[in-house]
Design a protein around this motif. Structure first.
Motif, PDB file in Angstrom:
ATOM      1  N   VAL A   1      47.604   4.639  15.202  1.00  0.00           N
ATOM      2  CA  VAL A   1      46.915   3.550  14.510  1.00  0.00           C
ATOM      3  C   VAL A   1      47.488   3.374  13.103  1.00  0.00           C
ATOM      4  CG1 VAL A   1      44.723   2.836  13.484  1.00  0.00           C
ATOM      5  CG2 VAL A   1      44.757   3.725  15.811  1.00  0.00           C
ATOM      6  N   ALA A   2      47.649   4.469  12.389  1.00  0.00           N
ATOM      7  CA  ALA A   2      48.140   4.404  11.006  1.00  0.00           C
ATOM      8  C   ALA A   2      49.587   3.918  10.939  1.00  0.00           C
ATOM      9  CB  ALA A   2      48.014   5.780  10.358  1.00  0.00           C
ATOM     10  N   MET A   3      50.440   4.398  11.847  1.00  0.00           N
ATOM     11  CA  MET A   3      51.852   3.991  11.815  1.00  0.00           C
ATOM     12  C   MET A   3      52.009   2.501  12.097  1.00  0.00           C
ATOM     13  SD  MET A   3      54.060   7.151  13.433  1.00  0.00           S
ATOM     14  CE  MET A   3      53.077   7.345  14.918  1.00  0.00           C
ATOM     15  N   VAL A   4      51.263   2.004  13.073  1.00  0.00           N
ATOM     16  CA  VAL A   4      51.353   0.573  13.390  1.00  0.00           C
ATOM     17  C   VAL A   4      50.815  -0.262  12.234  1.00  0.00           C
ATOM     18  CG1 VAL A   4      50.542  -1.240  14.952  1.00  0.00           C
ATOM     19  CG2 VAL A   4      51.258   0.976  15.873  1.00  0.00           C
ATOM     20  N   SER A   5      49.713   0.177  11.647  1.00  0.00           N
ATOM     21  CA  SER A   5      49.154  -0.547  10.499  1.00  0.00           C
ATOM     22  C   SER A   5      50.147  -0.602   9.344  1.00  0.00           C
ATOM     23  CB  SER A   5      47.858   0.124  10.035  1.00  0.00           C
ATOM     24  OG  SER A   5      46.868   0.071  11.028  1.00  0.00           O
ATOM     25  N   ALA A   6      50.791   0.528   9.064  1.00  0.00           N
ATOM     26  CA  ALA A   6      51.770   0.580   7.978  1.00  0.00           C
ATOM     27  C   ALA A   6      52.957  -0.324   8.257  1.00  0.00           C
ATOM     28  CB  ALA A   6      52.235   2.015   7.764  1.00  0.00           C
ATOM     29  N   ALA A   7      53.351  -0.440   9.522  1.00  0.00           N
ATOM     30  CA  ALA A   7      54.486  -1.294   9.878  1.00  0.00           C
ATOM     31  C   ALA A   7      54.147  -2.770   9.711  1.00  0.00           C
ATOM     32  CB  ALA A   7      54.920  -1.010  11.316  1.00  0.00           C
ATOM     33  N   VAL A   8      52.886  -3.126   9.954  1.00  0.00           N
ATOM     34  CA  VAL A   8      52.470  -4.526   9.872  1.00  0.00           C
ATOM     35  C   VAL A   8      52.280  -4.977   8.434  1.00  0.00           C
ATOM     36  CG1 VAL A   8      50.563  -6.108  10.429  1.00  0.00           C
ATOM     37  CG2 VAL A   8      51.407  -4.502  12.147  1.00  0.00           C
ATOM     38  N   GLN A   9      51.868  -4.065   7.552  1.00  0.00           N
ATOM     39  CA  GLN A   9      51.494  -4.436   6.193  1.00  0.00           C
ATOM     40  C   GLN A   9      52.576  -5.193   5.418  1.00  0.00           C
ATOM     41  OE1 GLN A   9      48.657  -4.297   4.537  1.00  0.00           O
ATOM     42  NE2 GLN A   9      47.480  -3.335   6.167  1.00  0.00           N
TER      43      GLN A   9
ATOM     44  N   ALA B   1      51.762  -2.155  -1.343  1.00  0.00           N
ATOM     45  CA  ALA B   1      52.085  -0.741  -1.555  1.00  0.00           C
ATOM     46  C   ALA B   1      50.845   0.130  -1.391  1.00  0.00           C
ATOM     47  CB  ALA B   1      52.693  -0.551  -2.948  1.00  0.00           C
ATOM     48  N   TYR B   2      49.723  -0.371  -1.865  1.00  0.00           N
ATOM     49  CA  TYR B   2      48.444   0.341  -1.768  1.00  0.00           C
ATOM     50  C   TYR B   2      48.075   0.602  -0.308  1.00  0.00           C
ATOM     51  CZ  TYR B   2      43.292   0.751  -2.499  1.00  0.00           C
ATOM     52  OH  TYR B   2      41.975   1.136  -2.522  1.00  0.00           O
ATOM     53  N   THR B   3      48.187  -0.424   0.539  1.00  0.00           N
ATOM     54  CA  THR B   3      47.792  -0.261   1.937  1.00  0.00           C
ATOM     55  C   THR B   3      48.835   0.496   2.748  1.00  0.00           C
ATOM     56  OG1 THR B   3      48.642  -2.499   2.346  1.00  0.00           O
ATOM     57  CG2 THR B   3      46.281  -2.267   2.011  1.00  0.00           C
ATOM     58  N   VAL B   4      50.126   0.292   2.453  1.00  0.00           N
ATOM     59  CA  VAL B   4      51.160   1.058   3.156  1.00  0.00           C
ATOM     60  C   VAL B   4      50.996   2.546   2.852  1.00  0.00           C
ATOM     61  CG1 VAL B   4      53.630   1.539   3.248  1.00  0.00           C
ATOM     62  CG2 VAL B   4      52.833  -0.816   3.364  1.00  0.00           C
ATOM     63  N   THR B   5      50.692   2.861   1.594  1.00  0.00           N
ATOM     64  CA  THR B   5      50.447   4.261   1.225  1.00  0.00           C
ATOM     65  C   THR B   5      49.250   4.817   1.969  1.00  0.00           C
ATOM     66  OG1 THR B   5      51.365   3.877  -0.978  1.00  0.00           O
ATOM     67  CG2 THR B   5      49.982   5.822  -0.707  1.00  0.00           C
ATOM     68  N   LEU B   6      48.195   4.017   2.071  1.00  0.00           N
ATOM     69  CA  LEU B   6      47.014   4.439   2.820  1.00  0.00           C
ATOM     70  C   LEU B   6      47.388   4.814   4.251  1.00  0.00           C
ATOM     71  CD1 LEU B   6      43.545   2.724   2.896  1.00  0.00           C
ATOM     72  CD2 LEU B   6      44.734   3.193   5.023  1.00  0.00           C
ATOM     73  N   HIS B   7      48.156   3.939   4.919  1.00  0.00           N
ATOM     74  CA  HIS B   7      48.471   4.187   6.321  1.00  0.00           C
ATOM     75  C   HIS B   7      49.488   5.315   6.491  1.00  0.00           C
ATOM     76  CE1 HIS B   7      45.971   0.946   7.573  1.00  0.00           C
ATOM     77  NE2 HIS B   7      46.654   0.052   6.887  1.00  0.00           N
TER      78      HIS B   7
ATOM     79  N   LEU C   1      43.724  -7.156   9.301  1.00  0.00           N
ATOM     80  CA  LEU C   1      42.413  -7.453   8.728  1.00  0.00           C
ATOM     81  C   LEU C   1      42.302  -7.028   7.267  1.00  0.00           C
ATOM     82  CD1 LEU C   1      40.122  -6.485  11.744  1.00  0.00           C
ATOM     83  CD2 LEU C   1      40.549  -8.783  10.847  1.00  0.00           C
ATOM     84  N   GLN C   2      42.853  -5.874   6.903  1.00  0.00           N
ATOM     85  CA  GLN C   2      42.689  -5.378   5.535  1.00  0.00           C
ATOM     86  C   GLN C   2      43.288  -6.329   4.496  1.00  0.00           C
ATOM     87  OE1 GLN C   2      44.109  -1.357   5.375  1.00  0.00           O
ATOM     88  NE2 GLN C   2      42.388  -0.552   6.540  1.00  0.00           N
ATOM     89  N   PRO C   3      44.565  -6.745   4.618  1.00  0.00           N
ATOM     90  CA  PRO C   3      45.086  -7.676   3.608  1.00  0.00           C
ATOM     91  C   PRO C   3      44.434  -9.043   3.672  1.00  0.00           C
ATOM     92  CG  PRO C   3      46.707  -7.291   5.342  1.00  0.00           C
ATOM     93  CD  PRO C   3      45.618  -6.301   5.555  1.00  0.00           C
ATOM     94  N   ALA C   4      44.010  -9.477   4.870  1.00  0.00           N
ATOM     95  CA  ALA C   4      43.342 -10.778   4.968  1.00  0.00           C
ATOM     96  C   ALA C   4      42.063 -10.787   4.155  1.00  0.00           C
ATOM     97  CB  ALA C   4      43.050 -11.106   6.437  1.00  0.00           C
ATOM     98  N   VAL C   5      41.285  -9.717   4.253  1.00  0.00           N
ATOM     99  CA  VAL C   5      40.030  -9.631   3.505  1.00  0.00           C
ATOM    100  C   VAL C   5      40.301  -9.528   1.997  1.00  0.00           C
ATOM    101  CG1 VAL C   5      38.020  -8.171   3.066  1.00  0.00           C
ATOM    102  CG2 VAL C   5      38.697  -8.679   5.418  1.00  0.00           C
ATOM    103  N   PHE C   6      41.251  -8.661   1.607  1.00  0.00           N
ATOM    104  CA  PHE C   6      41.541  -8.481   0.179  1.00  0.00           C
ATOM    105  C   PHE C   6      41.998  -9.776  -0.479  1.00  0.00           C
ATOM    106  CE2 PHE C   6      44.748  -7.785  -3.136  1.00  0.00           C
ATOM    107  CZ  PHE C   6      43.998  -7.102  -4.071  1.00  0.00           C
ATOM    108  N   GLN C   7      42.993 -10.436   0.121  1.00  0.00           N
ATOM    109  CA  GLN C   7      43.533 -11.640  -0.498  1.00  0.00           C
ATOM    110  C   GLN C   7      42.518 -12.769  -0.522  1.00  0.00           C
ATOM    111  OE1 GLN C   7      46.096 -11.737  -2.192  1.00  0.00           O
ATOM    112  NE2 GLN C   7      47.578 -10.233  -1.456  1.00  0.00           N
ATOM    113  N   THR C   8      41.681 -12.836   0.512  1.00  0.00           N
ATOM    114  CA  THR C   8      40.664 -13.876   0.542  1.00  0.00           C
ATOM    115  C   THR C   8      39.649 -13.676  -0.579  1.00  0.00           C
ATOM    116  OG1 THR C   8      40.884 -14.153   2.931  1.00  0.00           O
ATOM    117  CG2 THR C   8      38.847 -14.933   1.935  1.00  0.00           C
ATOM    118  N   ILE C   9      39.191 -12.441  -0.755  1.00  0.00           N
ATOM    119  CA  ILE C   9      38.225 -12.171  -1.827  1.00  0.00           C
ATOM    120  C   ILE C   9      38.863 -12.399  -3.191  1.00  0.00           C
ATOM    121  CG2 ILE C   9      36.757 -10.416  -2.891  1.00  0.00           C
ATOM    122  CD1 ILE C   9      36.447  -9.146  -0.140  1.00  0.00           C
ATOM    123  N   ALA C  10      40.123 -11.983  -3.348  1.00  0.00           N
ATOM    124  CA  ALA C  10      40.803 -12.166  -4.631  1.00  0.00           C
ATOM    125  C   ALA C  10      40.935 -13.642  -4.990  1.00  0.00           C
ATOM    126  CB  ALA C  10      42.186 -11.506  -4.589  1.00  0.00           C
ATOM    127  N   ARG C  11      41.093 -14.500  -4.000  1.00  0.00           N
ATOM    128  CA  ARG C  11      41.186 -15.937  -4.265  1.00  0.00           C
ATOM    129  C   ARG C  11      39.832 -16.530  -4.620  1.00  0.00           C
ATOM    130  NH1 ARG C  11      46.081 -18.899  -4.687  1.00  0.00           N
ATOM    131  NH2 ARG C  11      47.675 -17.708  -3.595  1.00  0.00           N
TER     132      ARG C  11
END
Length: 419
Positions: free
Chosen positions: A248-256, A140-146, A310-320
């Motif tokens: 860029v933002a619309m495609v990112s939001a669709a992928v999230q 939700a955080y990243t979809v809102t961003l995009h 890339l954004q969720p990949a980095v976040f989830q990796t660091i969180a783990r």
């Protein structure tokens, strides 16, 4: 009165952080989407100086991320988030009212310092939630961003008719609103007083699996940041810049939502795909795609896919990787190294654009090669067991530098930022 259930607290945290994200992202993208055009046309700055100002903001933000990320853990993410919003409000206010190089430098320092505080603060609040809430909350955080990134450039373009000063002051007002929203959150748990920030940084630096991920993912920040810079530096008008940013933002939001489902974001293939999409986007721009509407949209789609993966990949990796509540420390370590690369690369790209079309093409080709090299290196990332569960005593059971790694069925993180 009965205490709220844990799920209620998680939902409240997600709701407030997402509301903060909506306000700050709308303010950020409305101003930043048109900043290069303002510096180029209104202030008549050379491309090299424009790149230096933008790179300075990145350098300050990501250099400070190393100590600030650890300090956010040791102090309070809520208070840090409020201070971050106030600093960035001041920075955007300056952008709209100064014309001297010294004034722009001060604005860049304020924006960088605010960013260094904001990202570990906001993401630490999400990383501290239960796994299910963390995954959905970050989506939700990243979809809102995009979504805000789609509306932001259009809002900025509408306000630009009155002058960039109105765009910047509107952005400052939205950051002030975000500062007030942080007061709706209870203070998050802090690292015990005896467990200092230095110890947390040392633990992260000794984590070989995590540092391997840092090395491979470092170019992601440079690649994503430069996508928004090279298009206007190449001569695109405000309308074309707005179209590029919105696509860029619309495609990112669709992928999230897809990327956030289950554990997809933690798979090595997601990081590799994001890097390759970024490389493809820069390759298209090197071939002159920005000069044609269809080509510009195609490049924007590739960069949108890159950002969305890339954004969720980095976040989830660091969180783990991070032991709660050490997310800010681990995020700060990665942001520090990635920011140094983004600063050096951004300054070099801007200087290359000053050399004319050949220099610009060469810079874009180098960015594409960096993306491909990082994607190839990601294939050899080791994986290890995740850190101890929430509530484990900080500093206990810390792995040594020779901790054994084990296969994890293709997961990038059994151990393991921006904005």
């Amino acid at each position: 009165m009965n205490a709220p259930a844990p799920g209620h607290g998680d939902r409240r945290t997600v709701a407030v952080v997402v509301a903060v994200q909506a306000a700050i992202s709308l303010g950020y993208f409305s101003a930043m989407a048109h900043l290069v055009v303002h510096l180029r046309d209104d202030l008549e700055l050379a491309a090299g100086l424009i790149g230096l100002v933008l790179a300075l903001r990145n350098l300050v933000q990501h250099t400070l991320s190393l100590p600030v990320g650890a300090l956010v853990d040791a102090l309070d993410p809520v208070r840090a988030g409020r201070l971050a919003c106030l600093l960035r409000a001041a920075g955007f206010g300056l952008l709209g009212t100064v014309s001297s190089a010294s004034g722009l430098v001060v604005a860049a320092v304020l924006l960088g310092t605010g960013g260094a505080l904001f990202h570990p603060a906001a993401q630490s609040l999400l990383a501290g939630l239960g796994e299910r809430a963390r995954t959905r909350g970050y989506a939700a955080y990243t979809v809102t961003l995009h979504a805000a990134a789609v509306l932001g450039p259009a809002l900025g373009l509408a306000l630009l008719n009155a002058g960039y000063w109105l765009v910047a002051l509107t952005s400052a007002g939205l950051w002030l609103l975000a500062a007030s929203l942080f007061s709706l959150l209870r203070r998050a748990p802090r690292v015990p007083a005896g467990r200092g920030a230095v110890a947390g940084v040392r633990t992260a630096l000794r984590d070989r699996v995590f540092m391997g991920f840092v090395a491979v993912s470092m170019p992601a920040m440079l690649l994503v940041d430069q996508a928004a810079v090279v298009v206007p530096l190449g001569g695109a008008d405000p309308g074309a810049v707005t179209v590029f940013a919105c696509v860029v933002a619309m495609v990112s939001a669709a992928v999230q939502p897809w990327c956030a489902a289950g554990s997809r974001a933690e798979r090595p293939g997601v990081l590799r795909a994001g890097l390759l999409f970024a490389g493809g986007g820069h390759l298209l721009l090197a071939a002159g795609a920005a000069g044609r509407p269809a080509g510009l949209v195609a490049a924007a789609v590739l960069h949108g896919l890159a950002s969305g993966l890339l954004q969720p990949a980095v976040f989830q990796t660091i969180a783990r990787h991070a032991r709660p509540p050490r997310y800010g420390t681990y995020l700060g370590v990665r942001a520090f190294f990635a920011g140094l690369l983004a600063f050096a690369g951004g300054a070099a790209v801007s200087r290359a654009f000053e050399a004319g079309p050949r220099g610009a093409t060469a810079a874009l080709l180098v960015l594409a090669l960096i993306a491909c090299a990082a994607a190839a290196a990601a294939r050899s990332l080791p994986v290890a067991h995740a850190g101890p569960p929430h509530g484990a005593r900080d500093g206990a059971d810390e792995p040594g530098p020779d901790a054994v790694t084990v296969p994890d069925h293709g997961m990038l993180t059994a151990p393991g930022t921006r904005r």
